[in-house]
Design an enzyme around this catalytic site. Sequence first.
Site, short mmCIF file in Angstrom:
data_model
loop_
_atom_site.label_atom_id
_atom_site.label_comp_id
_atom_site.label_asym_id
_atom_site.label_seq_id
_atom_site.Cartn_x
_atom_site.Cartn_y
_atom_site.Cartn_z
N ARG A 52 -2.52 -2.88 -18.53
CA ARG A 52 -3.47 -2.56 -18.55
C ARG A 52 -3.95 -1.09 -17.31
O ARG A 52 -4.29 -1.66 -16.09
CB ARG A 52 -4.82 -3.50 -18.16
CG ARG A 52 -5.87 -3.69 -18.11
CD ARG A 52 -6.06 -2.66 -19.86
NE ARG A 52 -7.11 -2.95 -20.10
CZ ARG A 52 -8.34 -3.90 -21.11
NH1 ARG A 52 -7.35 -5.48 -21.48
NH2 ARG A 52 -9.02 -3.97 -21.29
N LYS B 295 -2.00 -0.09 -25.13
CA LYS B 295 -2.60 0.31 -26.42
C LYS B 295 -1.57 0.09 -27.16
O LYS B 295 -0.77 -0.69 -27.01
CB LYS B 295 -3.68 1.98 -26.44
CG LYS B 295 -5.63 1.22 -25.97
CD LYS B 295 -6.40 1.56 -26.41
CE LYS B 295 -7.20 1.67 -25.44
NZ LYS B 295 -8.08 2.21 -24.85
N GLU C 134 -0.09 4.86 -0.25
CA GLU C 134 -1.31 5.97 -1.07
C GLU C 134 0.03 7.30 -0.70
O GLU C 134 0.40 7.08 0.57
CB GLU C 134 -2.82 6.63 0.43
CG GLU C 134 -3.67 5.47 -0.13
CD GLU C 134 -3.66 4.45 0.48
OE1 GLU C 134 -2.94 3.92 0.67
OE2 GLU C 134 -5.39 3.85 1.26
N THR D 25 -4.15 5.84 -21.96
CA THR D 25 -3.90 4.52 -21.38
C THR D 25 -2.51 3.77 -21.15
O THR D 25 -1.98 4.90 -22.90
CB THR D 25 -5.21 3.38 -22.02
OG1 THR D 25 -4.89 2.94 -23.15
CG2 THR D 25 -6.48 3.80 -21.13
N ASP E 42 -6.76 13.29 -25.39
CA ASP E 42 -7.49 11.60 -25.10
C ASP E 42 -6.73 11.32 -25.85
O ASP E 42 -6.45 11.27 -26.98
CB ASP E 42 -8.76 10.79 -24.54
CG ASP E 42 -8.49 9.83 -24.65
OD1 ASP E 42 -7.78 9.55 -24.59
OD2 ASP E 42 -9.85 9.78 -23.67
N TYR F 228 0.99 -1.29 0.28
CA TYR F 228 -0.10 0.10 0.15
C TYR F 228 0.64 1.42 0.29
O TYR F 228 2.15 1.51 0.73
CB TYR F 228 -0.68 0.35 1.17
CG TYR F 228 -2.43 -0.84 0.90
CD1 TYR F 228 -3.04 0.41 0.54
CD2 TYR F 228 -2.91 -1.39 1.72
CE1 TYR F 228 -4.05 -0.01 -0.41
CE2 TYR F 228 -4.22 -1.44 1.09
CZ TYR F 228 -4.92 -0.60 1.02
OH TYR F 228 -6.07 -1.32 0.27
N1 DSN Z 1 -12.42 -0.29 -24.53
C1 DSN Z 1 -11.30 0.79 -25.13
C2 DSN Z 1 -11.61 0.76 -26.91
O1 DSN Z 1 -11.53 -0.86 -27.08
O2 DSN Z 1 -11.20 1.43 -27.73
C3 DSN Z 1 -11.42 2.16 -25.48
O3 DSN Z 1 -11.53 2.27 -23.50
#
Ligand code: DSN
Length: 433
Positions: A249, A243, A56, A240, A214, A54
Amino acid sequence: MINYEEIKKTDPEIYQAIMGELKRQSENLELIASENYVDYPVLEATGCIMTNKYAEGYPYRKSKETGELTYRLSGRYYGGCDFVNDAERLAIERAKELFGAEHANVQAHSGSQANMAVYFAVLEPGDKMMGMSLSHGGHLTHGHTVSFSGIFYEVVQYGVSTKTEQLDYDEIMEFAIQEKPKLIMCGASAYPRIIDFKKFKEIADKVGAYLVADIAHIAGLIVAGLHPSPVPYADFVTTTTHKTLRGPRAGLILCKKKYQEILDKTVMPGIQGGPLMHVIAAKAIALKLAQTEEFKEYQKQIVKNASALANALIDRGFNLVSGGTDNHLMLINLGKKGEGPSGKKMEKALDKAGITANKNTVPFDTRSPFVASGIRLGTPALTTRGMKEKEMEQIAEFIKQVYDDIENDEKLAEIRNYVRELCAKFPIYEELK
Ligand code: DSN
């Protein structure tokens, strides 16, 4: 090296599920634009002992003398944080360097939470925000009514032009002047073209709005210089890390220095408690890997593959939204007025042929998102396997055959065998089997 022997002994049912998923990831063509195959070090970190800790707070605190944040002072609420502090410091500094950002918060658990943190940092409930509509390629958290973003805020949404199916910045400017939002979100989940962040900055400045970008889908492309970066223009940039960036993730937020305190406070304690330190360690590794020439070459090949796949699909008579792609993804419009098979039907048929993709609405779709008239395809995962333009041509042919024989399960099973043969030539995660 990772093996799953202890899971096998302890929980054979979960072991079976993991092995089934491993087989699926190996034997199928993974065309979901937001998915990828992480490298082993990232996988090892996400299963490492930092999961036990932990922490925080933050690995830095404001110095009373200088007023600056310093790693010399720990800002944690728990003892024993020396080593997780190292991991988080490395993740933060690598993120800043990679994107040229003034501040990075690496604690957001996901892209949605990254967006939530930014909205909570600068908006009050009921404030007006503007985002791209989901059906035109935006994301749920860009203001859709079923998401917190559409529930907490008054939302106005822009889309693509009817004529070009691309963003029309003059139209968006006019719309913004008319609506005067306090925050403008740019970025997308299903937009195959370059986004002009500089234009968005002009629009935001014109109406005095915060600009948030984003970049979840295109972060890797930005790192490699294949897509313009919003970092010089946007107040906040969210992404994120799993990707095109090919990390664990999770989420990541970049911002101008003047927002660092409000952003950090909003992430923790505002919307999250303990950060996931094993995931943060994995983010640090992914950000290190993203600094390499190899990563840049990988990103270039993603774009080349997307272009090859798009052209091969067009050659076979498919209609692509906006006529093609500039990035890692494309959308096949199967017939938005109901004259073609639905995205749902095509997704299912592709699945039977060993091709994993997702149904997606296309601009001005008349079908619901659950049925949809499009299929979204992306090349990040296939490129990680080492596939190139030649394979994209072959994959376009598989997709055409699925489309032509959408009702014929025997034919789909036959295609599946060819898909398996192709995948076997580009093995993935052999050491885990
Ligand atoms: N689920 C993602 C996507 O497939 O683009 C977006 O959050």
